[in-house]
Design an enzyme around this catalytic site. Structure first.
Site, mmCIF file in Angstrom:
data_model
loop_
_atom_site.group_PDB
_atom_site.id
_atom_site.type_symbol
_atom_site.label_atom_id
_atom_site.label_comp_id
_atom_site.label_asym_id
_atom_site.label_seq_id
_atom_site.Cartn_x
_atom_site.Cartn_y
_atom_site.Cartn_z
ATOM 1 N N PHE A 133 0.854 -1.188 0.000
ATOM 2 C CA PHE A 133 0.000 0.000 0.000
ATOM 3 C C PHE A 133 0.889 1.237 0.000
ATOM 4 C CE2 PHE A 133 -2.376 3.491 1.797
ATOM 5 C CZ PHE A 133 -3.557 3.422 1.076
ATOM 6 N N ASP A 218 9.317 2.475 1.785
ATOM 7 C CA ASP A 218 8.159 3.252 2.251
ATOM 8 C C ASP A 218 7.997 2.998 3.753
ATOM 9 O OD1 ASP A 218 5.644 4.131 3.001
ATOM 10 O OD2 ASP A 218 4.620 3.393 1.211
ATOM 11 N N LYS A 247 3.005 9.494 8.377
ATOM 12 C CA LYS A 247 2.110 9.300 9.531
ATOM 13 C C LYS A 247 2.580 9.854 10.878
ATOM 14 C CE LYS A 247 -0.971 5.856 7.702
ATOM 15 N NZ LYS A 247 -0.544 5.074 6.543
HETATM 16 C C1 LIG Z 1 -0.857 5.253 5.080
HETATM 17 C C2 LIG Z 1 0.190 4.839 4.129
HETATM 18 C C3 LIG Z 1 0.449 5.572 2.956
HETATM 19 C C4 LIG Z 1 -0.412 6.741 2.536
HETATM 20 O O1 LIG Z 1 -0.322 7.792 3.436
HETATM 21 P P1 LIG Z 1 -1.377 9.015 3.348
HETATM 22 O O2 LIG Z 1 -0.839 10.005 4.331
HETATM 23 O O3 LIG Z 1 -2.703 8.460 3.738
HETATM 24 O O4 LIG Z 1 -1.357 9.493 1.967
HETATM 25 C C5 LIG Z 1 1.497 5.184 2.156
HETATM 26 N N1 LIG Z 1 2.271 4.126 2.476
HETATM 27 C C6 LIG Z 1 2.052 3.392 3.582
HETATM 28 C C7 LIG Z 1 2.955 2.259 3.893
HETATM 29 C C8 LIG Z 1 0.999 3.715 4.448
HETATM 30 O O5 LIG Z 1 0.776 2.978 5.523
#
Ligand SMILES: *Cc1c(COP(=O)(O)O)cnc(C)c1O
Length: 394
Positions: A133, A218, A247
């Site tokens: 994701f 990521d 986050k």
């Molecule tokens: C939540 C998340 C995103 C997206 O972040 P947003 O601030 O909602 O755009 C991208 N990568 C990972 C691994 C995430 O958990």
């Protein structure tokens, strides 16, 4: 506003993009949340992974209050002190030489994708993984290896090859002369708390070195102490070329960041990429306070210590209830895979005042704040135990 008015306003005026839990929260402190009726909840999934410090950490609140009365916004064609300080603090904790500020995880990954294309000078393909994701913007969505998020939004941008996670041969099979990068989460958060194998990650690093590919990690969900170290990649003994963060970085305020290694740090030149609000004074102060709290309150050590207790107690639940297939994760990022849908368990916990999450239908996700106490973990596990004894004993 009364409860019914809140629900009505959402129903009438807000797009229904979220499946919602009918709770209205008014206050938070540490791992506790209060709803509009004054009921208290123990939050084991604070802010979807945003709340590494729990709710309303006093250092963050104080920093924001102070900054908001001095300078709220200054565009990025000028200088300001909080951004200068924050970039240095992040660089000092990572391998990174230079960072780019934005406002969300998707935007950070979008930045990494654009960065890779400039770096590639014609090479543009990025290999990503099933069940990953990376966010909801079109390119981040194209990188995301889950069809359910993509359906109906086609055509998605080209240039992504999605292969099986933890399978180095699949990665090699997807290479072409257009490949420029490999992007992954070391623990797939939304994909079900799937942990990357160490050999796999070492092999990816080697492959990237051999083929001059960028390794993009990521860490939007795993970063900033979640796994007991500042960054999850530190568990693997590798150095990425690019890391993305969001986050937890702002202590609850929206901030995203892409950080890159020295050798490639000047790939993007003036005018090539931008974000109006990126790295504004208020969020930079919040992020500085967050980093300071993690350091001064020794939250990495606490996360590691409480992790042992959490996993020990989760594993004892596993031994007790056949509904639990596997317990996995690192630090305070825990997944409990069930042989059934997790929703009834989440709802059962909610009724007993415990907030957890279920991802990928069957995986309960617990990500308590890094300053969680042993007592709070015991309370949460006792609630889970009670819920499983009714709903999960077969
Ligand atoms: C939540 C998340 C995103 C997206 O972040 P947003 O601030 O909602 O755009 C991208 N990568 C990972 C691994 C995430 O958990």
């Amino acid at each position: 506003m009364k409860l019914e008015e809140v629900f009505e306003s959402y129903k009438d005026y807000i797009m229904p993009t979220y499946t919602k839990v009918p709770l209205v929260f008014v206050k938070g402190k540490g791992s506790r949340l209060w709803d509009i009726h004054g009921n208290v909840y123990l939050d084991f999934f604070p802010g979807w992974g945003v709340g590494n410090l729990g709710h309303c950490h006093p250092k963050v609140s104080a920093a924001v209050r102070d900054q908001i009365s001095k300078l709220i916004f200054i565009p990025n064609n000028y200088y300001h002190i909080p951004q200068a300080k924050l970039a240095k603090e992040v660089a000092y904790r990572t391998f990174a030489a230079k960072v780019f500020f934005c406002n969300s995880g998707a935007e950070a990954n979008e930045g990494a994708i654009k960065f890779s294309r400039k770096f590639g000078k014609g090479r543009f393909e990025i290999i990503t993984f099933e069940n990953s994701f990376h966010g909801r913007t079109l390119a981040a969505l194209a990188a995301t290896g889950q069809k359910k998020y993509q359906q109906g939004f086609e055509p998605l941008p080209e240039g992504f090859r999605i292969v099986k996670f933890n399978d180095i041969e699949a990665v090699k099979g997807a290479l072409s002369d257009k490949t420029v990068a490999i992007m992954l989460e070391l623990i797939q958060g939304e994909g079900g708390i799937n942990v990357a194998g160490k050999d796999f990650v070492l092999a990816l690093r080697k492959l990237c070195d051999e083929k001059n590919l960028l390794l993009i990690v990521d860490e939007v969900q795993t970063g900033l102490g979640r796994t007991g170290k500042y960054f999850c990649y530190q568990h693997y003994g590798i150095t990425p070329d690019i890391v993305t963060l969001a986050k937890a970085l702002g202590g609850g305020l929206p901030v995203g960041m892409m950080a890159v290694k020295k050798e490639i740090a000047d790939t993007l030149q003036p005018g090539m990429h931008a974000s109006t609000f990126g790295g504004g004074p208020v969020i930079c102060r919040a992020a500085l306070a967050t980093l300071e709290a993690i350091q001064k309150e020794k939250l990495l050590a606490n996360a590691s210590k409480q992790s042992e207790h959490l996993f020990q107690r989760l594993n004892s639940l596993k031994n007790k209830y056949p509904a639990i297939k596997e317990v996995r994760g690192i630090g305070l990022m825990a997944g409990v895979e069930l042989n059934r849908e997790g929703k009834p368990i989440v709802e059962g916990c909610l009724k007993k005042g415990l907030l957890i999450n279920c991802t990928h239908d069957t995986v309960l996700r617990l990500m308590p704040a890094l300053n969680i106490s042993k007592k709070e973990i015991d309370r949460a596990i006792n609630i889970l135990d009670g819920v499983f004894s009714i709903a999960g004993s077969s």
